[in-house]
Design an enzyme around this catalytic site. Structure first.
Site, mmCIF file in Angstrom:
data_model
loop_
_atom_site.group_PDB
_atom_site.id
_atom_site.type_symbol
_atom_site.label_atom_id
_atom_site.label_comp_id
_atom_site.label_asym_id
_atom_site.label_seq_id
_atom_site.Cartn_x
_atom_site.Cartn_y
_atom_site.Cartn_z
ATOM 1 N N ALA A 50 -4.266 1.823 -1.889
ATOM 2 C CA ALA A 50 -3.706 1.584 -0.685
ATOM 3 C C ALA A 50 -4.888 0.801 0.189
ATOM 4 O O ALA A 50 -6.032 1.053 0.180
ATOM 5 C CB ALA A 50 -3.398 2.922 0.027
ATOM 6 N N GLY A 52 -3.836 -1.170 3.845
ATOM 7 C CA GLY A 52 -4.015 -1.024 5.163
ATOM 8 C C GLY A 52 -4.144 0.067 5.799
ATOM 9 O O GLY A 52 -4.997 -0.004 6.826
ATOM 10 N N GLU A 118 0.481 -3.515 11.664
ATOM 11 C CA GLU A 118 1.264 -3.885 10.524
ATOM 12 C C GLU A 118 2.775 -4.327 10.977
ATOM 13 O O GLU A 118 2.998 -3.939 12.158
ATOM 14 C CB GLU A 118 1.105 -2.984 9.338
ATOM 15 C CG GLU A 118 -0.147 -2.999 8.686
ATOM 16 C CD GLU A 118 -0.390 -1.932 7.942
ATOM 17 O OE1 GLU A 118 0.485 -1.991 6.925
ATOM 18 O OE2 GLU A 118 -1.446 -1.282 7.712
ATOM 19 N N HIS A 246 6.855 -6.264 -1.065
ATOM 20 C CA HIS A 246 5.709 -6.410 -0.197
ATOM 21 C C HIS A 246 5.732 -8.030 -0.043
ATOM 22 O O HIS A 246 5.750 -8.725 -0.983
ATOM 23 C CB HIS A 246 4.451 -6.101 -0.667
ATOM 24 C CG HIS A 246 3.360 -5.941 0.491
ATOM 25 N ND1 HIS A 246 2.804 -7.062 0.997
ATOM 26 C CD2 HIS A 246 2.834 -5.003 1.090
ATOM 27 C CE1 HIS A 246 2.163 -6.923 1.905
ATOM 28 N NE2 HIS A 246 1.922 -5.450 2.111
ATOM 29 N N ARG A 292 9.009 -5.376 7.018
ATOM 30 C CA ARG A 292 8.892 -5.979 5.911
ATOM 31 C C ARG A 292 10.186 -6.653 5.143
ATOM 32 O O ARG A 292 10.085 -7.511 4.349
ATOM 33 C CB ARG A 292 8.345 -4.915 4.777
ATOM 34 C CG ARG A 292 6.837 -5.227 4.518
ATOM 35 C CD ARG A 292 6.442 -3.961 3.710
ATOM 36 N NE ARG A 292 5.012 -3.802 4.387
ATOM 37 C CZ ARG A 292 4.348 -2.785 3.580
ATOM 38 N NH1 ARG A 292 4.764 -1.891 2.844
ATOM 39 N NH2 ARG A 292 3.391 -2.769 4.422
ATOM 40 N N HIS A 352 7.138 -3.170 -4.648
ATOM 41 C CA HIS A 352 5.838 -2.462 -4.127
ATOM 42 C C HIS A 352 6.264 -1.042 -3.786
ATOM 43 O O HIS A 352 5.302 -0.155 -4.112
ATOM 44 C CB HIS A 352 5.566 -3.220 -2.576
ATOM 45 C CG HIS A 352 4.407 -2.515 -1.728
ATOM 46 N ND1 HIS A 352 3.027 -2.290 -2.345
ATOM 47 C CD2 HIS A 352 4.231 -1.845 -0.666
ATOM 48 C CE1 HIS A 352 2.459 -1.854 -1.296
ATOM 49 N NE2 HIS A 352 3.048 -1.599 -0.335
ATOM 50 N N ARG A 387 10.954 1.132 4.589
ATOM 51 C CA ARG A 387 9.894 2.090 5.264
ATOM 52 C C ARG A 387 9.099 1.321 6.057
ATOM 53 O O ARG A 387 8.704 0.174 6.070
ATOM 54 C CB ARG A 387 8.865 2.418 3.727
ATOM 55 C CG ARG A 387 7.524 2.981 4.518
ATOM 56 C CD ARG A 387 6.950 3.509 2.942
ATOM 57 N NE ARG A 387 6.349 2.388 2.351
ATOM 58 C CZ ARG A 387 5.267 2.008 2.473
ATOM 59 N NH1 ARG A 387 4.290 2.590 3.206
ATOM 60 N NH2 ARG A 387 4.650 0.805 1.611
HETATM 61 P P1 FAD Z 1 0.705 8.122 -6.434
HETATM 62 O O1 FAD Z 1 -0.678 8.021 -5.686
HETATM 63 O O2 FAD Z 1 1.035 6.949 -7.208
HETATM 64 O O3 FAD Z 1 0.003 9.248 -7.533
HETATM 65 C C1 FAD Z 1 0.818 9.513 -8.640
HETATM 66 C C2 FAD Z 1 0.066 10.314 -9.726
HETATM 67 O O4 FAD Z 1 1.024 10.654 -10.576
HETATM 68 C C3 FAD Z 1 -0.993 9.388 -10.336
HETATM 69 O O5 FAD Z 1 -2.091 10.297 -10.538
HETATM 70 C C4 FAD Z 1 -0.387 9.353 -11.987
HETATM 71 O O6 FAD Z 1 -1.169 8.953 -12.858
HETATM 72 C C5 FAD Z 1 0.413 10.516 -11.978
HETATM 73 N N1 FAD Z 1 1.513 10.601 -13.049
HETATM 74 C C6 FAD Z 1 2.644 9.819 -12.789
HETATM 75 N N2 FAD Z 1 3.458 10.104 -13.942
HETATM 76 C C7 FAD Z 1 3.083 11.145 -14.544
HETATM 77 C C8 FAD Z 1 3.274 11.738 -15.818
HETATM 78 N N3 FAD Z 1 4.664 11.737 -16.466
HETATM 79 N N4 FAD Z 1 2.457 12.930 -16.153
HETATM 80 C C9 FAD Z 1 1.211 13.045 -15.522
HETATM 81 N N5 FAD Z 1 0.915 12.161 -14.418
HETATM 82 C C10 FAD Z 1 1.685 11.463 -13.955
HETATM 83 N N6 FAD Z 1 1.000 3.114 1.702
HETATM 84 C C11 FAD Z 1 0.449 3.462 3.069
HETATM 85 O O7 FAD Z 1 0.828 4.169 3.711
HETATM 86 N N7 FAD Z 1 -0.517 2.520 3.533
HETATM 87 C C12 FAD Z 1 -1.216 1.580 2.577
HETATM 88 O O8 FAD Z 1 -1.974 0.878 3.209
HETATM 89 C C13 FAD Z 1 -0.600 1.356 1.429
HETATM 90 N N8 FAD Z 1 -1.261 0.290 0.677
HETATM 91 C C14 FAD Z 1 -0.656 0.301 -0.608
HETATM 92 C C15 FAD Z 1 -1.379 -0.693 -1.479
HETATM 93 C C16 FAD Z 1 -0.987 -0.810 -2.862
HETATM 94 C C17 FAD Z 1 -1.570 -1.894 -3.449
HETATM 95 C C18 FAD Z 1 -0.076 0.119 -3.121
HETATM 96 C C19 FAD Z 1 0.623 -0.121 -4.966
HETATM 97 C C20 FAD Z 1 0.500 0.888 -2.495
HETATM 98 C C21 FAD Z 1 0.209 0.985 -1.165
HETATM 99 N N9 FAD Z 1 0.953 2.214 -0.283
HETATM 100 C C22 FAD Z 1 0.467 2.158 1.006
HETATM 101 C C23 FAD Z 1 1.993 3.112 -0.817
HETATM 102 C C24 FAD Z 1 0.912 4.267 -0.980
HETATM 103 O O9 FAD Z 1 -0.067 3.957 -1.666
HETATM 104 C C25 FAD Z 1 1.771 5.110 -2.147
HETATM 105 O O10 FAD Z 1 3.244 5.404 -1.894
HETATM 106 C C26 FAD Z 1 1.284 6.516 -2.306
HETATM 107 O O11 FAD Z 1 -0.067 6.268 -2.395
HETATM 108 C C27 FAD Z 1 1.863 7.519 -3.029
HETATM 109 O O12 FAD Z 1 1.137 8.438 -3.292
HETATM 110 P P2 FAD Z 1 1.571 9.606 -4.325
HETATM 111 O O13 FAD Z 1 0.630 10.723 -4.370
HETATM 112 O O14 FAD Z 1 3.059 9.948 -3.980
HETATM 113 O O15 FAD Z 1 1.509 8.857 -5.823
HETATM 114 C C1 SIN Z 2 -0.569 -2.952 3.161
HETATM 115 O O1 SIN Z 2 -1.636 -2.659 3.505
HETATM 116 O O2 SIN Z 2 0.136 -4.258 3.625
HETATM 117 C C2 SIN Z 2 0.276 -1.935 2.653
HETATM 118 C C3 SIN Z 2 0.782 -1.141 3.565
HETATM 119 C C4 SIN Z 2 1.932 -0.193 3.038
HETATM 120 O O3 SIN Z 2 2.357 -0.584 2.079
HETATM 121 O O4 SIN Z 2 2.195 0.728 4.002
#
Ligand code: FAD
Ligand code: SIN
Length: 538
Positions: A50, A52, A118, A246, A292, A352, A387
């Site tokens: 992540a 931003g 953003e 995205h 977005r 995204h 979102r």
């Molecule tokens: P994740 O962080 O994806 O964690 C999922 C976990 O589950 C991982 O550890 C994975 O290995 C594990 N897992 C999955 N399936 C299994 C399985 N079958 N068995 C065991 N383990 C498993 N959001 C914002 O609010 N601000 C931002 O700036 C932002 N920037 C982003 C930039 C990028 C490049 C990306 C890809 C996303 C961004 N987002 C942002 C979105 C945000 O990062 C995610 O929505 C958020 O981090 C999701 O968190 P989570 O804990 O739900 O899942």
């Molecule tokens: C970004 O930094 O543009 C990603 C932010 C987000 O997905 O919320």
């Protein structure tokens, strides 16, 4: 065959991103035994990438009402207003928690917290750690769970939930009636075997499903495993048609799509077309900082109109301040031969974020007793049809806090019981026999989703996708039931399941709203309704 198993843990969590780790921390702090299983290295998650930041009202010029209005406008009439208010209200407190855990948000020269802007935000309200916010949060959470005695197992892949319905079907005697979670089957990749873990409560925190598409910002872990597991356990999926693309990822020949954070546009950088002219004003009064869905569709249209393979971000406008504010983006662009101080960055949209998922209440509980879901895998009603940027990290920490409180009171009232779980039965065909076929299946799936279930859809394209996915699903499942389990097989099985759920959801929505735009129904319907797709029990 069944086996008596001791529940060694009060709570078993699948996933070590912001949702799983925050949840674990709070439940462990209350004195319960918590285990996290994660399928790769512990930090490998969407969270870790992540950029931003995390949105919350923390400045004098901002207020809750403005954040609520921005979230609801981005969500295009489909947000649950009560959930929006509740989640955003808790934001400032959860930010304090993160600071206490050691997250050091970037500050201005005068010592105030630096707030980014953003798309869709009417105020500067995005707290960030330069452009590596996720990495900083992940690191702080991982170091704190270690101190709280949470047990973390790396390279354990959750295959399926064990439910009382499934256990009874396999002839195992289960106390009580109704359906509930009893544990999990996990593939231990270190020892190449399946283990069964009993638990009164399972939290799915498995993140998103960007890997269903050919081009995505998501790392390889994002294969929709939680949604697929929940569907096989009998739960519906909600609003999965709202896949967020995205608008700005670095265009590269190799197909990887490195994110160029929207915060770049928050610093005044504009998107420019093939003639180097800004074009977003034509599409929305907020121009480059429109929500977005609007920006991604505008880019798609400009690229189709001009035939150019990308548009550009006019980063030279920021001159020397770009590398200081966005060091990670700057370095990654340089590696691909783009010096963003001198050259505008070529960008294209990519899959995204999944706004839909497993429907949950505001305490993360689901319709299946004992099963909770948190983070990107869940659909709480906060995001509606699109979102608002940087609301997902916020949603994960707020919901984890609320969910942890609910889990602690569930555990307090729990009556201990003897648990018998059906044993895992493996196939006998070595997975390696079909690896090439599986990899072709995966390519076809991602290409199908990209070509037919993308930014602009139509009923014909969606139906074409559905029929291709059905064939793929038949082949993959037939193979699954005969083969020894293997990581690539498990992931492709989940991907085809989630892809099918996305297409079914999209076919159900007879309107264009937020991220779902279809040529056959280009307008909003009068009533805003959620889409529920029944479980695929296979
Ligand atoms: P994740 O962080 O994806 O964690 C999922 C976990 O589950 C991982 O550890 C994975 O290995 C594990 N897992 C999955 N399936 C299994 C399985 N079958 N068995 C065991 N383990 C498993 N959001 C914002 O609010 N601000 C931002 O700036 C932002 N920037 C982003 C930039 C990028 C490049 C990306 C890809 C996303 C961004 N987002 C942002 C979105 C945000 O990062 C995610 O929505 C958020 O981090 C999701 O968190 P989570 O804990 O739900 O899942
Ligand atoms: C970004 O930094 O543009 C990603 C932010 C987000 O997905 O919320």
């Amino acid at each position: 065959m069944s086996k008596r198993l001791k529940s060694e843990y009060d709570l078993v969590i699948v996933g070590s991103g912001i949702a799983g780790l925050s949840f674990a921390l709070k439940v462990a702090e209350a004195g319960y035994r918590v285990a996290i299983f994660t399928k790769k290295d512990k930090a490998e998650s969407n969270t870790n990438y992540a950029q931003g930041g995390i949105a919350a009202v923390t400045s004098a010029g901002d207020d809750l009402e403005k954040h609520v209005v921005d979230t609801m406008e981005a969500g295009d009439g489909l947000c649950d207003s009560q959930v929006v208010r509740e989640v955003l209200k808790d934001g400032p407190e959860r930010i304090k928690d993160l600071i206490q855990l050691g997250v050091s948000f970037s500050s201005l020269d005068d010592g105030r917290i630096s707030l980014g802007k953003e798309g869709g935000h009417s105020k500067r309200r995005v707290l960030h750690v330069k452009d590596v916010t996720g990495k900083a949060i992940e690191k702080a959470l991982l170091s704190n769970i270690a101190k709280q005695g949470v047990t973390l197992f790396e390279h354990f892949f959750a295959i399926d939930l064990v439910t009382s319905r499934k256990a009874r079907k396999l002839g195992v005697k289960v106390e009580g009636s109704g359906d509930r979670v009893m544990g999990l089957y996990l593939y231990d990749a270190n020892k190449e075997r399946v283990v069964t873990v009993a638990a009164p409560i399972v939290l799915l925190a498995t993140g998103g499903a960007g890997q269903t598409y050919l081009y995505t910002t998501n790392p390889s872990i994002a294969t929709g495993d939680g949604v697929a597991m929940a569907s096989r356990a009998g739960l519906p999926a909600m609003n999965l048609e709202f896949i967020q693309f995205h608008p700005t990822t670095l265009h590269s020949q190799c197909g990887d799509r490195f994110l160029i954070t929207e915060a770049v546009r928050g610093e005044g950088v504009k998107l420019i077309d093939s003639k180097r002219k800004p074009f977003l004003k034509k599409y929305h009064p907020l121009a480059d900082l429109a929500p977005r869905d609007v920006v991604a569709r505008a880019i798609d249209r400009e690229m189709k109109r001009s035939g150019a393979p990308f548009v550009r971000l006019d980063t030279p406008r920021m001159k020397g301040s770009f590398p200081k504010r966005f060091p990670n983006v700057y370095e990654n662009c340089l590696k691909q031969g783009v010096d963003a101080v001198i050259d505008p960055i070529p960008v294209v949209p990519a899959a995204h974020y999944s706004c839909g998922g497993i429907p949950t209440e505001i305490d993360c509980s689901t319709k299946l007793k004992g099963l909770f879901a948190c983070g990107e895998v869940a659909c709480t009603g906060l995001h509606g049809a699109n979102r608002l940027a940087s609301n997902s990290l916020l949603e994960a920490v707020v919901m984890a806090h609320r969910g942890a409180e609910a889990v602690c009171s569930f555990l307090q009232d729990r009556k201990k019981e003897k648990v018998f779980l059906p044993e895992w039965v493996d196939g006998d065909v070595p997975a390696s026999d079909e690896r090439v076929v599986l990899s072709h299946n995966l390519d076809e799936l991602k290409r199908t989703m990209w070509d037919y279930v993308g930014i602009v859809r139509s009923t014909k394209r969606l139906e074409r996708a559905r029929s291709r996915l059905r064939n793929l699903e038949r082949e993959i499942n037939e193979y699954y039931w005969n083969a020894k389990v293997d990581l690539s097989l498990l992931e492709v099985r989940n991907l085809v399941c989630v892809a099918e759920l996305i297409v079914r959801s999209a076919l159900k929505r007879k309107e264009s709203r937020g991220l779902h735009y279809t040529l056959d129904y280009p307008h909003l319907a009068e009533e805003a309704e959620n889409t529920l797709v029944p479980p695929l029990r296979r």
